[in-house]
Motif scaffolding. Structure first.
Motif, PDB file in Angstrom:
ATOM      1  N   PRO A  56     -12.914  -9.197  -4.228  1.00  8.17           N
ATOM      2  CA  PRO A  56     -12.784  -9.445  -2.693  1.00  8.17           C
ATOM      3  C   PRO A  56     -13.755  -8.555  -2.058  1.00  8.17           C
ATOM      4  N   ALA A  57     -13.550  -7.301  -2.643  1.00 10.56           N
ATOM      5  CA  ALA A  57     -14.373  -5.913  -1.866  1.00 10.56           C
ATOM      6  C   ALA A  57     -16.022  -6.175  -2.186  1.00 10.56           C
ATOM      7  N   VAL A  58     -16.575  -7.057  -3.396  1.00 10.85           N
ATOM      8  CA  VAL A  58     -17.799  -7.307  -3.861  1.00 10.85           C
ATOM      9  C   VAL A  58     -18.015  -8.725  -3.096  1.00 10.85           C
ATOM     10  N   ASP A  59     -17.246  -9.781  -2.929  1.00 12.42           N
ATOM     11  CA  ASP A  59     -17.269 -11.021  -2.227  1.00 12.42           C
ATOM     12  C   ASP A  59     -17.220 -11.306  -1.252  1.00 12.42           C
ATOM     13  N   GLY A  60     -17.204  -9.273  -0.442  1.00 13.41           N
ATOM     14  CA  GLY A  60     -17.312  -9.357   1.082  1.00 13.41           C
ATOM     15  C   GLY A  60     -16.276 -10.096   1.680  1.00 13.41           C
ATOM     16  N   MET A  61     -14.784  -9.921   1.319  1.00  9.41           N
ATOM     17  CA  MET A  61     -14.210 -10.433   1.990  1.00  9.41           C
ATOM     18  C   MET A  61     -12.929  -9.066   1.267  1.00  9.41           C
ATOM     19  N   SER A  62     -13.156  -8.491   2.422  1.00  6.36           N
ATOM     20  CA  SER A  62     -12.023  -7.321   1.568  1.00  6.36           C
ATOM     21  C   SER A  62     -11.022  -6.860   2.359  1.00  6.36           C
ATOM     22  N   THR A  63     -10.981  -7.423   3.953  1.00  3.56           N
ATOM     23  CA  THR A  63     -10.259  -7.370   4.919  1.00  3.56           C
ATOM     24  C   THR A  63      -8.806  -8.458   4.216  1.00  3.56           C
ATOM     25  N   GLU A  64      -7.785  -7.610   4.196  1.00  2.74           N
ATOM     26  CA  GLU A  64      -6.768  -8.232   4.127  1.00  2.74           C
ATOM     27  C   GLU A  64      -5.444  -8.372   4.275  1.00  2.74           C
ATOM     28  N   ALA A  65      -4.280  -9.634   4.747  1.00  3.96           N
ATOM     29  CA  ALA A  65      -3.400  -8.645   6.423  1.00  3.96           C
ATOM     30  C   ALA A  65      -2.393  -9.994   5.240  1.00  3.96           C
ATOM     31  N   TYR A  66      -1.268 -10.074   5.191  1.00  2.00           N
ATOM     32  CA  TYR A  66      -0.474 -11.046   5.188  1.00  2.00           C
ATOM     33  C   TYR A  66       0.179 -10.545   6.902  1.00  2.00           C
ATOM     34  N   VAL A  67       0.691 -12.303   6.883  1.00  2.00           N
ATOM     35  CA  VAL A  67       0.719 -12.815   7.953  1.00  2.00           C
ATOM     36  C   VAL A  67       2.433 -13.414   7.970  1.00  2.00           C
ATOM     37  N   GLU A  68       3.436 -13.187   8.819  1.00  2.00           N
ATOM     38  CA  GLU A  68       4.841 -13.419   9.158  1.00  2.00           C
ATOM     39  C   GLU A  68       4.280 -15.518   9.936  1.00  2.00           C
ATOM     40  N   LEU A  69       4.302 -15.915   9.552  1.00  2.00           N
ATOM     41  CA  LEU A  69       4.096 -17.108  10.748  1.00  2.00           C
ATOM     42  C   LEU A  69       6.001 -17.585  11.707  1.00  2.00           C
ATOM     43  N   PHE A  70       5.699 -17.862  13.259  1.00  2.00           N
ATOM     44  CA  PHE A  70       6.963 -17.805  13.622  1.00  2.00           C
ATOM     45  C   PHE A  70       6.523 -19.320  14.128  1.00  2.00           C
ATOM     46  N   CYS A  71       7.291 -20.507  13.748  1.00  2.00           N
ATOM     47  CA  CYS A  71       7.103 -21.879  14.897  1.00  2.00           C
ATOM     48  C   CYS A  71       8.457 -22.013  15.074  1.00  2.00           C
ATOM     49  N   ARG A  72       7.892 -23.063  16.709  1.00  2.00           N
ATOM     50  CA  ARG A  72       8.752 -23.102  17.557  1.00  2.00           C
ATOM     51  C   ARG A  72       9.326 -24.839  17.185  1.00  2.00           C
ATOM     52  N   GLY A  73      10.517 -24.883  17.130  1.00  2.00           N
ATOM     53  CA  GLY A  73      12.014 -25.713  16.968  1.00  2.00           C
ATOM     54  C   GLY A  73      11.067 -26.092  15.058  1.00  2.00           C
ATOM     55  N   THR A  74      11.151 -27.254  14.482  1.00  2.00           N
ATOM     56  CA  THR A  74      10.984 -27.266  13.106  1.00  2.00           C
ATOM     57  C   THR A  74      10.003 -28.521  12.554  1.00  2.00           C
ATOM     58  N   VAL A  75       9.645 -27.141  11.703  1.00  2.00           N
ATOM     59  CA  VAL A  75       8.106 -28.052  10.883  1.00  2.00           C
ATOM     60  C   VAL A  75       7.991 -28.201   9.869  1.00  2.00           C
ATOM     61  N   ALA A  76       7.600 -28.835   9.616  1.00  2.00           N
ATOM     62  CA  ALA A  76       7.714 -29.383   8.438  1.00  2.00           C
ATOM     63  C   ALA A  76       6.313 -29.025   7.563  1.00  2.00           C
ATOM     64  N   PRO A  77       7.198 -28.661   6.142  1.00  2.00           N
ATOM     65  CA  PRO A  77       5.668 -27.772   5.900  1.00  2.00           C
ATOM     66  C   PRO A  77       4.642 -28.474   5.188  1.00  2.00           C
ATOM     67  N   ASP A  78       4.438 -30.111   5.049  1.00  2.00           N
ATOM     68  CA  ASP A  78       3.568 -30.619   4.574  1.00  2.00           C
ATOM     69  C   ASP A  78       2.463 -30.290   6.763  1.00  2.00           C
ATOM     70  N   GLU A  79       3.058 -30.258   8.200  1.00  2.00           N
ATOM     71  CA  GLU A  79       2.388 -29.448   8.803  1.00  2.00           C
ATOM     72  C   GLU A  79       1.508 -28.334   8.744  1.00  2.00           C
ATOM     73  N   LEU A  80       2.976 -27.484   8.030  1.00  2.00           N
ATOM     74  CA  LEU A  80       1.904 -26.155   8.030  1.00  2.00           C
ATOM     75  C   LEU A  80       1.162 -26.198   6.875  1.00  2.00           C
ATOM     76  N   GLN A  81       1.047 -27.009   6.293  1.00  2.00           N
ATOM     77  CA  GLN A  81      -0.292 -27.139   4.999  1.00  2.00           C
ATOM     78  C   GLN A  81      -1.647 -27.669   5.703  1.00  2.00           C
ATOM     79  N   ARG A  82      -1.176 -28.735   6.519  1.00  2.00           N
ATOM     80  CA  ARG A  82      -2.479 -29.371   7.168  1.00  2.00           C
ATOM     81  C   ARG A  82      -3.141 -27.824   8.187  1.00  2.00           C
ATOM     82  N   ILE A  83      -2.154 -27.411   8.860  1.00  2.00           N
ATOM     83  CA  ILE A  83      -2.559 -26.435   9.815  1.00  2.00           C
ATOM     84  C   ILE A  83      -3.157 -25.747   9.053  1.00  2.00           C
ATOM     85  N   LEU A  84      -2.802 -24.654   7.879  1.00  2.00           N
ATOM     86  CA  LEU A  84      -3.008 -23.519   7.073  1.00  2.00           C
ATOM     87  C   LEU A  84      -4.666 -23.940   6.370  1.00  2.00           C
TER      88      LEU A  84
END
Length: 145
Positions: A56-84
């Motif tokens: 990733p450093a050579v590719d220019g994508m060296s900034t990395e983060a892990y993000v916890e995602l919190f949703c309102r109510g119940t969200v189907a995995p398919d919807e999260l996949q579409r968003i992401l």
């Protein structure tokens, strides 16, 4: 799948370009026997693809983060996949147990690009908030997929 198949997979994980003869020497099979086994593993869907890993450093994508995602109510995995999938900086996402609904790995060029990607995730419908951790250094990086 037997122990020879597992040994072949381990060697291919280390080097997907390894020759059948080299793999055969390591596992005690001929090159043609290894090829038949690899072909069967591909046909059976055990091996889904052959790929490369780019630094990733050579590719220019060296900034990395892990993000916890919190949703309102119940969200189907398919919807999260579409968003992401609409955020190209997202390189991995999965639903998780615990208080978060999903964990997302993001790679970006710099902090400003990371912030922009995070904002595109945050403004998505049904996303309540996120909690991020920026990676300072990689200690172990194994691919078992």
């Amino acid at each position: 799948m037997d122990n020879l198949d597992r040994a072949i997979l381990d060697l291919l994980r280390q080097n997907a370009r390894a020759g059948y003869g080299d793999i055969g020497s390591s596992v005690g099979l001929s090159a043609s026997a290894v090829k038949r086994r690899v072909d069967r593993l591909v046909a059976d869907g055990v091996i889904r693809s052959f790929t490369i890993q780019v630094d990733p450093a050579v590719d220019g994508m060296s900034t990395e983060a892990y993000v916890e995602l919190f949703c309102r109510g119940t969200v189907a995995p398919d919807e999260l996949q579409r968003i992401l999938q609409g955020v190209p900086e997202v390189v991995y996402a999965g639903t998780v147990t615990g208080s978060a609904d999903a964990i997302v790995q993001i790679r970006a060029r710099d902090i400003a690009s990371l912030e922009d990607a995070l904002e595109r995730v945050r403004v998505a419908p049904n996303v309540d908030h996120t909690r991020s951790a920026i990676v300072l250094s990689r200690l172990v990086n194994r691919s078992r997929d």
